[in-house]
Scaffold this motif. Structure first.
Motif, PDB file in Angstrom:
ATOM      1  N   ILE A 202      -2.642  13.022  -3.954  1.00  0.00           N
ATOM      2  CA  ILE A 202      -2.379  11.712  -3.345  1.00  0.00           C
ATOM      3  C   ILE A 202      -3.364  11.504  -2.200  1.00  0.00           C
ATOM      4  O   ILE A 202      -3.453  12.344  -1.303  1.00  0.00           O
ATOM      5  N   VAL A 203      -4.078  10.394  -2.228  1.00  0.00           N
ATOM      6  CA  VAL A 203      -5.010  10.077  -1.128  1.00  0.00           C
ATOM      7  C   VAL A 203      -4.277   9.170  -0.148  1.00  0.00           C
ATOM      8  O   VAL A 203      -3.983   8.020  -0.456  1.00  0.00           O
ATOM      9  N   GLY A 204      -3.955   9.701   1.035  1.00  0.00           N
ATOM     10  CA  GLY A 204      -3.300   8.895   2.066  1.00  0.00           C
ATOM     11  C   GLY A 204      -1.904   9.379   2.392  1.00  0.00           C
ATOM     12  O   GLY A 204      -1.042   9.449   1.514  1.00  0.00           O
ATOM     13  N   ALA A 205      -1.694   9.710   3.685  1.00  0.00           N
ATOM     14  CA  ALA A 205      -0.374  10.182   4.141  1.00  0.00           C
ATOM     15  C   ALA A 205       0.340   9.121   4.956  1.00  0.00           C
ATOM     16  O   ALA A 205       1.114   9.411   5.859  1.00  0.00           O
TER      17      ALA A 205
ATOM     18  N   PHE B 183       2.770   5.378   4.698  1.00  0.00           N
ATOM     19  CA  PHE B 183       4.053   5.152   4.005  1.00  0.00           C
ATOM     20  C   PHE B 183       3.890   5.134   2.485  1.00  0.00           C
ATOM     21  O   PHE B 183       4.757   5.641   1.766  1.00  0.00           O
ATOM     22  N   ALA B 184       2.778   4.573   1.975  1.00  0.00           N
ATOM     23  CA  ALA B 184       2.606   4.492   0.518  1.00  0.00           C
ATOM     24  C   ALA B 184       2.536   5.891  -0.092  1.00  0.00           C
ATOM     25  O   ALA B 184       3.283   6.217  -1.029  1.00  0.00           O
ATOM     26  N   GLY B 185       1.647   6.720   0.440  1.00  0.00           N
ATOM     27  CA  GLY B 185       1.471   8.061  -0.133  1.00  0.00           C
ATOM     28  C   GLY B 185       2.653   8.978   0.160  1.00  0.00           C
ATOM     29  O   GLY B 185       3.101   9.725  -0.723  1.00  0.00           O
TER      30      GLY B 185
ATOM     31  N   ARG C 268     -11.734   0.505  -1.756  1.00  0.00           N
ATOM     32  CA  ARG C 268     -12.934   1.321  -1.984  1.00  0.00           C
ATOM     33  C   ARG C 268     -12.625   2.504  -2.893  1.00  0.00           C
ATOM     34  O   ARG C 268     -13.382   2.791  -3.816  1.00  0.00           O
ATOM     35  N   ILE C 269     -11.519   3.184  -2.614  1.00  0.00           N
ATOM     36  CA  ILE C 269     -11.175   4.375  -3.416  1.00  0.00           C
ATOM     37  C   ILE C 269     -10.902   3.969  -4.866  1.00  0.00           C
ATOM     38  O   ILE C 269     -11.287   4.668  -5.806  1.00  0.00           O
ATOM     39  N   GLY C 270     -10.222   2.823  -5.046  1.00  0.00           N
ATOM     40  CA  GLY C 270      -9.769   2.466  -6.397  1.00  0.00           C
ATOM     41  C   GLY C 270     -10.584   1.371  -7.047  1.00  0.00           C
ATOM     42  O   GLY C 270     -10.216   0.916  -8.133  1.00  0.00           O
TER      43      GLY C 270
ATOM     44  N   HIS D 140       4.584  -5.440   4.674  1.00  0.00           N
ATOM     45  CA  HIS D 140       5.953  -5.052   4.303  1.00  0.00           C
ATOM     46  C   HIS D 140       6.130  -3.567   3.995  1.00  0.00           C
ATOM     47  O   HIS D 140       7.150  -3.146   3.464  1.00  0.00           O
ATOM     48  N   GLY D 141       5.107  -2.765   4.330  1.00  0.00           N
ATOM     49  CA  GLY D 141       5.117  -1.371   3.875  1.00  0.00           C
ATOM     50  C   GLY D 141       6.124  -0.450   4.533  1.00  0.00           C
ATOM     51  O   GLY D 141       6.444   0.603   3.976  1.00  0.00           O
ATOM     52  N   VAL D 142       6.644  -0.825   5.706  1.00  0.00           N
ATOM     53  CA  VAL D 142       7.683   0.010   6.327  1.00  0.00           C
ATOM     54  C   VAL D 142       9.012  -0.256   5.618  1.00  0.00           C
ATOM     55  O   VAL D 142       9.647   0.653   5.068  1.00  0.00           O
TER      56      VAL D 142
HETATM   57  C1  LIG Z   1       0.301  -5.197  13.086  1.00  0.00           C
HETATM   58  C2  LIG Z   1       1.159  -4.793  11.904  1.00  0.00           C
HETATM   59  C3  LIG Z   1       2.526  -5.038  11.939  1.00  0.00           C
HETATM   60  C4  LIG Z   1       3.327  -4.633  10.860  1.00  0.00           C
HETATM   61  N1  LIG Z   1       4.678  -4.785  10.968  1.00  0.00           N
HETATM   62  C5  LIG Z   1       5.469  -4.375   9.953  1.00  0.00           C
HETATM   63  C6  LIG Z   1       6.871  -4.494  10.074  1.00  0.00           C
HETATM   64  O1  LIG Z   1       7.388  -4.897  11.128  1.00  0.00           O
HETATM   65  N2  LIG Z   1       7.641  -4.132   9.009  1.00  0.00           N
HETATM   66  C7  LIG Z   1       7.096  -3.675   7.844  1.00  0.00           C
HETATM   67  O2  LIG Z   1       7.844  -3.410   6.902  1.00  0.00           O
HETATM   68  N3  LIG Z   1       5.759  -3.491   7.724  1.00  0.00           N
HETATM   69  C8  LIG Z   1       4.945  -3.833   8.753  1.00  0.00           C
HETATM   70  N4  LIG Z   1       3.586  -3.675   8.650  1.00  0.00           N
HETATM   71  C9  LIG Z   1       3.024  -3.186   7.384  1.00  0.00           C
HETATM   72  C10 LIG Z   1       3.014  -1.670   7.259  1.00  0.00           C
HETATM   73  O3  LIG Z   1       2.667  -1.053   8.481  1.00  0.00           O
HETATM   74  C11 LIG Z   1       2.002  -1.299   6.158  1.00  0.00           C
HETATM   75  O4  LIG Z   1       2.284  -2.030   4.983  1.00  0.00           O
HETATM   76  C12 LIG Z   1       2.063   0.186   5.808  1.00  0.00           C
HETATM   77  O5  LIG Z   1       1.976   0.972   6.965  1.00  0.00           O
HETATM   78  C13 LIG Z   1       0.925   0.520   4.842  1.00  0.00           C
HETATM   79  O6  LIG Z   1       0.994   1.902   4.551  1.00  0.00           O
HETATM   80  P1  LIG Z   1      -0.158   2.598   3.725  1.00  0.00           P
HETATM   81  O7  LIG Z   1       0.286   3.986   3.480  1.00  0.00           O
HETATM   82  O8  LIG Z   1      -0.532   1.742   2.578  1.00  0.00           O
HETATM   83  O9  LIG Z   1      -1.443   2.581   4.705  1.00  0.00           O
HETATM   84  P2  LIG Z   1      -1.830   3.558   5.919  1.00  0.00           P
HETATM   85  O10 LIG Z   1      -0.697   3.793   6.826  1.00  0.00           O
HETATM   86  O11 LIG Z   1      -3.067   2.981   6.532  1.00  0.00           O
HETATM   87  O12 LIG Z   1      -2.152   4.921   5.202  1.00  0.00           O
HETATM   88  C14 LIG Z   1      -3.330   5.126   4.456  1.00  0.00           C
HETATM   89  C15 LIG Z   1      -3.810   6.528   4.755  1.00  0.00           C
HETATM   90  O13 LIG Z   1      -4.902   6.826   3.898  1.00  0.00           O
HETATM   91  C16 LIG Z   1      -5.797   7.637   4.596  1.00  0.00           C
HETATM   92  N5  LIG Z   1      -7.099   7.524   3.963  1.00  0.00           N
HETATM   93  C17 LIG Z   1      -7.836   6.410   3.788  1.00  0.00           C
HETATM   94  N6  LIG Z   1      -8.984   6.696   3.152  1.00  0.00           N
HETATM   95  C18 LIG Z   1      -8.980   8.032   2.915  1.00  0.00           C
HETATM   96  C19 LIG Z   1      -9.901   8.923   2.307  1.00  0.00           C
HETATM   97  N7  LIG Z   1     -11.066   8.488   1.797  1.00  0.00           N
HETATM   98  N8  LIG Z   1      -9.585  10.227   2.242  1.00  0.00           N
HETATM   99  C20 LIG Z   1      -8.419  10.680   2.753  1.00  0.00           C
HETATM  100  N9  LIG Z   1      -7.519   9.877   3.360  1.00  0.00           N
HETATM  101  C21 LIG Z   1      -7.791   8.573   3.430  1.00  0.00           C
HETATM  102  C22 LIG Z   1      -5.776   7.073   6.017  1.00  0.00           C
HETATM  103  O14 LIG Z   1      -6.216   8.005   6.974  1.00  0.00           O
HETATM  104  C23 LIG Z   1      -4.309   6.682   6.181  1.00  0.00           C
HETATM  105  O15 LIG Z   1      -3.562   7.680   6.845  1.00  0.00           O
HETATM  106  C24 LIG Z   1       2.753  -4.034   9.713  1.00  0.00           C
HETATM  107  C25 LIG Z   1       1.371  -3.769   9.699  1.00  0.00           C
HETATM  108  C26 LIG Z   1       0.590  -4.115  10.780  1.00  0.00           C
HETATM  109  C27 LIG Z   1      -0.871  -3.779  10.779  1.00  0.00           C
END
Ligand SMILES: Cc1cc2nc3c(=O)[nH]c(=O)nc-3n(C[C@H](O)[C@H](O)[C@H](O)COP(=O)(O)OP(=O)(O)OC[C@H]3O[C@@H](n4cnc5c(N)ncnc54)[C@H](O)[C@@H]3O)c2cc1C
Length: 345
Positions: free
Chosen positions: A10-13, A15-17, A171-173, A293-295
């Motif tokens: 899994i790439v990414g730690a 909420f999604a990963g 970029r990754i996908g 909406h990722g949280v």
């Molecule tokens: C300002 C703001 C307010 C928000 N408010 C809310 C809210 O109130 N309620 C709610 O439900 N959602 C909210 N969200 C949305 C929520 O935070 C996101 O949808 C969620 O955190 C996305 O999670 P993710 O795992 O996709 O991304 P990320 O948390 O960014 O995780 C991706 C991970 O991948 C890693 N990664 C990237 N590229 C590579 C690579 N090449 N190699 C290894 N690792 C890599 C990164 O280091 C990162 O840790 C908000 C977002 C923002 C920005």
């Protein structure tokens, strides 16, 4: 058959990963390894958000995942949940002053919404997972039945590669995903804000606020496309916030900002999540484009992703299939070629 080092990489730690790994493990899958380019979890979107658990959203396809996720977060067993309620202003209904005396407007009162301890939630999903931090994925390729993933620490072969790279997921996908910058502001101490006051959201004007550290956390719902990981603060956004407050919520008065930061919400063109196997490459699975909406949806997104990886069908999944993005790309290319033939480009 070539060598395979791990079953699921899994790439990414974020909420999604993390939530995908959590549900895969609950379903009995082993051989999961999460890679993250950063030294700790939550450096990007998952640690830069507003922590609001809001189940009612505009998109009918997304709402069931928000409701499922919120219901689990509400019971507080994964992380501390504050059931403070949320007012969705912008249509007739309850007067917000019942719950937040200085606010103005009417709308929908959502008593079961609230805020969650995001760091605690992410830690719960990641507990018992194998995570290699400080490991950046640079490229991948399909070799026979396996996916070979090149990182800055070496190459790993896996059966399934999960792209949960947040702002870097495009970029990754090789997907058309756009990171959008959004600012959050925290005010200095305000003695009139009750710590258990609700979240208030002006859906019509694009403004929200909630209690935070003896003051308020606010957003004027700005969104500016930028490159992954570029968190440039734009001073004009504070002016926009001040203008919106004056127009929509004058009762909050003049507010002084103590701190601010920028986070990235990453979207597909239709603003729907991207969850599913990539039709172009066996074994590549996307959990991306979670936008704002990722949280709230994390539990449900992880559950859906794990089910699909395990071969279970789910009617909720259809609107999120990656195929739709690829069809758009193919259609765009086709249109461009047709226009080129007519000499109009
Ligand atoms: C300002 C703001 C307010 C928000 N408010 C809310 C809210 O109130 N309620 C709610 O439900 N959602 C909210 N969200 C949305 C929520 O935070 C996101 O949808 C969620 O955190 C996305 O999670 P993710 O795992 O996709 O991304 P990320 O948390 O960014 O995780 C991706 C991970 O991948 C890693 N990664 C990237 N590229 C590579 C690579 N090449 N190699 C290894 N690792 C890599 C990164 O280091 C990162 O840790 C908000 C977002 C923002 C920005």
């Amino acid at each position: 058959m070539g060598r395979v080092d791990v079953d699921i990489l899994i790439v990414g730690a974020g909420f999604a990963g993390a939530a995908t790994a959590y549900h895969l493990a609950r379903a009995g899958r082993s051989g999961i390894l999460i890679l993250d380019r950063e030294a700790t979890p939550g450096v990007h979107s998952s640690g830069r958000n507003a922590a609001i658990v809001r189940q009612h959203v505009e998109d009918a396809a997304v709402e069931p995942l928000m409701a499922e996720g919120a219901a689990v977060l509400r019971d507080g067993s994964l992380a501390t949940f504050e059931r403070r309620g949320l007012m969705l202003l912008g249509h007739s209904g309850t007067d917000v002053r019942t719950y937040f005396p200085r606010a103005r407007g009417t709308g929908r009162w959502c008593p079961n919404d609230g805020t969650v301890d995001v760091a605690g939630l992410l830690a719960t999903y990641l507990a018992d997972q194998r995570v290699a931090f400080n490991t950046k994925v640079r490229a991948w390729e399909q070799v026979d039945d396996a996916i070979h993933v090149t990182t800055d620490k070496g190459t790993l072969a896996c059966n399934i590669l999960v792209n949960a790279a947040g702002a870097w997921a495009g970029r990754i996908g090789d997907l058309d995903l756009i990171p959008m910058n959004r600012h959050l502001f925290v005010t200095t101490t305000l003695d009139w804000v009750r710590p258990d006051a609700p979240c208030v959201w002006n859906t019509d004007g694009g403004l929200y606020f909630r209690p935070e550290s003896d003051g308020l956390l606010l957003s004027c719902c700005d969104e500016t496309p930028d490159l992954p990981g570029h968190y440039r603060e734009d001073p004009n956004v504070l002016d926009t916030l001040a203008r919106k407050l004056k127009k929509l919520q004058p009762g909050l008065g003049d507010l002084a900002v103590r701190s601010s930061w920028v986070g990235q919400r990453t979207f597909a063109g239709d603003r729907r999540f991207v969850i599913g196997f990539d039709p172009r490459c066996n074994g590549v699975f996307h959990v991306a484009g979670l936008g704002g909406h990722g949280v709230t949806s994390s539990w449900a997104v992880g559950r859906l992703a794990a089910d699909l990886i395990n071969g279970k069908q789910d009617p909720l999944a259809a609107p999120f299939a990656p195929d739709r993005l690829l069809t758009e790309v193919i259609a765009d290319r086709h249109n461009e070629q047709e226009l080129a033939k007519l000499g109009t480009t």
